[in-house]
Enzyme design. Sequence first.
Site, short mmCIF file in Angstrom:
data_model
loop_
_atom_site.label_atom_id
_atom_site.label_comp_id
_atom_site.label_asym_id
_atom_site.label_seq_id
_atom_site.Cartn_x
_atom_site.Cartn_y
_atom_site.Cartn_z
N TYR A 225 -72.54 -23.22 56.45
CA TYR A 225 -71.60 -22.28 57.07
C TYR A 225 -72.26 -20.91 57.24
O TYR A 225 -72.19 -20.32 58.31
CB TYR A 225 -70.38 -22.18 56.17
CG TYR A 225 -69.26 -21.32 56.66
CD1 TYR A 225 -69.11 -20.01 56.20
CD2 TYR A 225 -68.33 -21.81 57.58
CE1 TYR A 225 -68.07 -19.22 56.64
CE2 TYR A 225 -67.27 -21.02 58.01
CZ TYR A 225 -67.15 -19.72 57.53
OH TYR A 225 -66.11 -18.93 57.96
N SER B 7 -68.19 -13.98 60.24
CA SER B 7 -67.70 -14.10 58.86
C SER B 7 -68.43 -13.10 57.96
O SER B 7 -69.46 -12.56 58.33
CB SER B 7 -67.98 -15.53 58.37
OG SER B 7 -67.94 -15.62 56.97
P1 NAP Z 1 -58.88 -23.42 60.14
O1 NAP Z 1 -57.50 -23.19 59.64
O2 NAP Z 1 -59.73 -24.46 59.52
O3 NAP Z 1 -58.81 -23.65 61.73
C1 NAP Z 1 -59.97 -24.01 62.41
C2 NAP Z 1 -59.54 -24.57 63.75
O4 NAP Z 1 -60.70 -25.03 64.47
C3 NAP Z 1 -58.60 -25.75 63.61
O5 NAP Z 1 -57.54 -25.63 64.51
C4 NAP Z 1 -59.49 -26.93 63.96
O6 NAP Z 1 -58.78 -27.99 64.56
C5 NAP Z 1 -60.40 -26.30 65.00
N1 NAP Z 1 -61.60 -27.10 65.22
C6 NAP Z 1 -62.49 -27.51 64.30
N2 NAP Z 1 -63.46 -28.22 64.88
C7 NAP Z 1 -63.16 -28.30 66.20
C8 NAP Z 1 -63.77 -28.91 67.33
N3 NAP Z 1 -64.90 -29.62 67.22
N4 NAP Z 1 -63.19 -28.78 68.55
C9 NAP Z 1 -62.03 -28.09 68.67
N5 NAP Z 1 -61.39 -27.48 67.64
C10 NAP Z 1 -61.97 -27.59 66.43
O7 NAP Z 1 -59.73 -22.07 60.05
P2 NAP Z 1 -59.32 -20.53 59.97
O8 NAP Z 1 -59.31 -20.11 58.55
O9 NAP Z 1 -58.12 -20.27 60.84
O10 NAP Z 1 -60.62 -19.90 60.63
C11 NAP Z 1 -60.76 -19.79 62.02
C12 NAP Z 1 -62.14 -19.24 62.28
O11 NAP Z 1 -62.34 -18.05 61.49
C13 NAP Z 1 -63.26 -20.20 61.87
O12 NAP Z 1 -64.35 -20.05 62.75
C14 NAP Z 1 -63.66 -19.70 60.48
O13 NAP Z 1 -65.00 -20.03 60.17
C15 NAP Z 1 -63.49 -18.23 60.65
N6 NAP Z 1 -63.31 -17.47 59.42
C16 NAP Z 1 -62.28 -17.79 58.57
C17 NAP Z 1 -62.12 -16.99 57.41
C18 NAP Z 1 -61.04 -17.23 56.41
O14 NAP Z 1 -61.08 -16.62 55.32
N7 NAP Z 1 -60.06 -18.09 56.69
C19 NAP Z 1 -62.98 -15.93 57.17
C20 NAP Z 1 -64.03 -15.69 58.05
C21 NAP Z 1 -64.17 -16.46 59.18
P3 NAP Z 1 -58.22 -29.20 63.63
O15 NAP Z 1 -57.18 -28.58 62.76
O16 NAP Z 1 -57.68 -30.19 64.62
O17 NAP Z 1 -59.40 -29.70 62.85
C1 GCO Z 2 -65.88 -19.45 51.22
C2 GCO Z 2 -64.85 -19.03 52.22
C3 GCO Z 2 -65.47 -18.04 53.18
C4 GCO Z 2 -64.45 -17.58 54.18
C5 GCO Z 2 -65.01 -16.58 55.10
C6 GCO Z 2 -65.42 -15.34 54.40
O1 GCO Z 2 -65.90 -20.64 50.86
O2 GCO Z 2 -66.64 -18.56 50.81
O3 GCO Z 2 -64.33 -20.13 52.92
O4 GCO Z 2 -66.56 -18.63 53.82
O5 GCO Z 2 -64.00 -18.64 54.93
O6 GCO Z 2 -66.01 -17.09 55.90
O7 GCO Z 2 -65.73 -14.39 55.39
#
Ligand code: NAP
Ligand code: GCO
Length: 266
Positions: free
Chosen positions: A158, A145
């Site tokens: 986080y 991230s």
């Molecule tokens: P999301 O929509 O919240 O999806 C996260 C997924 O992880 C969901 O399918 C959730 O399942 C699953 N999960 C959570 N806990 C779990 C567990 N214990 N066992 C199995 N599955 C589990 O998140 P996203 O935005 O797509 O992000 C995906 C990844 O990218 C995460 O690691 C997040 O930190 C990272 N990320 C996101 C962003 C952003 O801006 N969105 C930026 C940087 C990094 P359930 O739905 O069943 O809970």
């Molecule tokens: C926040 C956001 C971020 C994004 C991502 C940024 O609350 O700042 O959720 O953490 O998810 O990780 O890279």
Amino acid sequence: MNDLFDLTGKVALITGGTHGIGMAIGKTLGQAGARICVNDLSPERLEAAKIEYAKAGVDAFTLVFDVTDEQQVDEGISVIEREVGPVDILVNNAGIIKRIPILDMPVKDFRQVMEVDLVAPLIVSKRVAPHMIKKRAGKIINMCSMMSVYGRNTVSAYASAKGGLKLLTANMCCEWAKYNLQINGIGPGYIATAQTAPIREGNHPFNDLVMMRTPAGRWGEPEDVGNAALFLASKASDFVNGHILYVDGGILANFGYVKGENELEN
Ligand code: NAP
Ligand code: GCO
């Protein structure tokens, strides 16, 4: 050139790949020829996801297991190995976030975020790496991230987890690169998913910060991350190791700007 990105014959596991970034990665790798396996906590979400994958032409193998539970991970990976084949590409995507000020955050909540976002990638990687080492080939992609390098109010757990995951990625590289495993991370910027919906939707003021910090001037789309994952899952990245590929529209290159400065008329 296309062969570089051809994943035919590869088995890919995307943890938590039932929506958002994980599903975008699963669709992209599946359309590149990989056999896609997806786990989640919810049978219902897996059932719905299977339909979504099929619409994209991807026949996803789905199963329920909690990535924080060593026994469930071992059993889940054994099912994949038996029903599909050993994992060649692991995407440690599953993650949670809790936006709570440090002084208000119960330690149990901090621990829960660390368990899912940092310990679980270790658990799943430890389970699949031995086969990759024996085969002398494997790709592990850890979902890091911007918070692997930045702090921000309310996301201490986080950021601590994602910062740790950046260096766990480095250490996996140090120990496993000699066996021709490539272990890298992806550091998405601000991506439009369910996870960021609370700070994005309803004209949330956080949008102003994202726009000020993102030179590209937009939220990222899950597909932007899926494309980066294809590179790191393919032969094209065979000499890339321990690297965090930031997919952030330029955030890391930018201190920020004042709205209205240096903007072209059209
Ligand atoms: P999301 O929509 O919240 O999806 C996260 C997924 O992880 C969901 O399918 C959730 O399942 C699953 N999960 C959570 N806990 C779990 C567990 N214990 N066992 C199995 N599955 C589990 O998140 P996203 O935005 O797509 O992000 C995906 C990844 O990218 C995460 O690691 C997040 O930190 C990272 N990320 C996101 C962003 C952003 O801006 N969105 C930026 C940087 C990094 P359930 O739905 O069943 O809970
Ligand atoms: C926040 C956001 C971020 C994004 C991502 C940024 O609350 O700042 O959720 O953490 O998810 O990780 O890279």
